[in-house]
Each structure stands twice: as structure tokens, then as C-alpha cells.
Design a protein around this motif. Structure first.
Motif, short mmCIF file in Angstrom:
data_model
loop_
_atom_site.label_atom_id
_atom_site.label_comp_id
_atom_site.label_asym_id
_atom_site.label_seq_id
_atom_site.Cartn_x
_atom_site.Cartn_y
_atom_site.Cartn_z
N GLN A 164 0.83 -1.20 0.00
CA GLN A 164 0.00 0.00 0.00
C GLN A 164 0.87 1.26 0.00
N PRO B 289 0.17 2.47 -4.02
CA PRO B 289 -1.15 2.72 -3.42
C PRO B 289 -2.28 2.59 -4.44
N ARG B 290 -3.42 2.19 -3.94
CA ARG B 290 -4.64 2.11 -4.74
C ARG B 290 -5.53 3.26 -4.30
N ILE B 291 -5.98 4.04 -5.25
CA ILE B 291 -6.84 5.16 -4.93
C ILE B 291 -8.22 4.61 -4.60
N LEU B 292 -8.73 4.96 -3.46
CA LEU B 292 -10.02 4.45 -3.05
C LEU B 292 -11.12 5.06 -3.90
N GLY B 293 -12.03 4.25 -4.37
CA GLY B 293 -13.16 4.71 -5.15
C GLY B 293 -12.83 4.98 -6.61
N ASP B 294 -11.72 4.50 -7.12
CA ASP B 294 -11.34 4.72 -8.51
C ASP B 294 -12.15 3.79 -9.41
#
Length: 107
Positions: free
Chosen positions: A82, A86-91
Motif C-alpha cells: 500500500q 497505493p490504490r486510490i479508493l473509489g477509482d
């Protein structure tokens, strides 16, 4: 006394805080305060030497340590992933869906 989860169980009654030598005699007085004949139960006296894991199962303690260390390692891997990727939340670009009917397309 709680209901036992298994058909055979042990209930710790007391501990002896002195050491014994080979050939020592131990006198135990038993009172029948709870009759077990109605359900074909048995009472036994077990004298057991315990260790730091309570003497019952020498496999369970190391198993807890291995599972705990594995869980900690997995958590560390996910935290590092993470941090570095990182993974953008809500993408919504990360969502993939195939629709078979034209009227089910999202608007």
C-alpha cells in the motif's frame, strides 16, 4: 461448572506447590458431591507435571507462534504494498464489468 465442549474433559481442581521424590506417597480424599452414575460418567484423579504451556499439548503453543508470525508477515507485506503502490479508493477505472444487455449499462 461450565458445560464441556467435548465428551472427555479435565477440570483442574487444585495444584500442589511442593516437589516429590520417587517413592513418595500421596493421599487424596475424594467426596462424591456430584453423582455421575446417571449418565455413565467416570471420575478419575490425574497427577500431572506441568510446564510453561500447562503440560497438555506441546504442539499448540508453537503452532500459535507460527500462525501469529505468518499473520504479522502478511500484514507487513500488505502495508508495504500500500505504501509503494497505493490504490486510490473509489477509482472507477479499476472496476471491470461486462454487460450483456444494452439497458443495463451504467449511466
Amino acid at each position: 461448572m461450565r458445560v464441556a465442549g467435548l465428551p472427555t474433559f479435565r477440570k483442574l481442581y487444585s495444584t500442589i506447590d511442593r516437589s516429590f521424590s520417587k517413592g513418595d506417597s500421596v493421599v487424596i480424599e475424594i467426596n462424591s458431591n456430584y453423582p455421575v452414575g446417571g449418565f455413565d460418567g467416570m471420575k478419575k484423579v490425574i497427577l500431572e507435571e506441568t510446564n510453561w504451556m500447562n503440560g497438555r499439548n506441546v504442539f499448540l503453543g508453537p503452532l500459535y507462534l507460527v500462525v501469529g508470525c505468518g499473520s504479522l508477515l502478511a500484514a507487513l507485506v500488505f502495508v508495504l504494498k500500500q505504501i509503494y503502490n497505493p490504490r486510490i479508493l473509489g477509482d472507477v477505472n479499476l472496476l471491470r464489468a461486462e454487460f450483456k444487455h444494452r439497458d443495463t449499462y451504467p449511466k
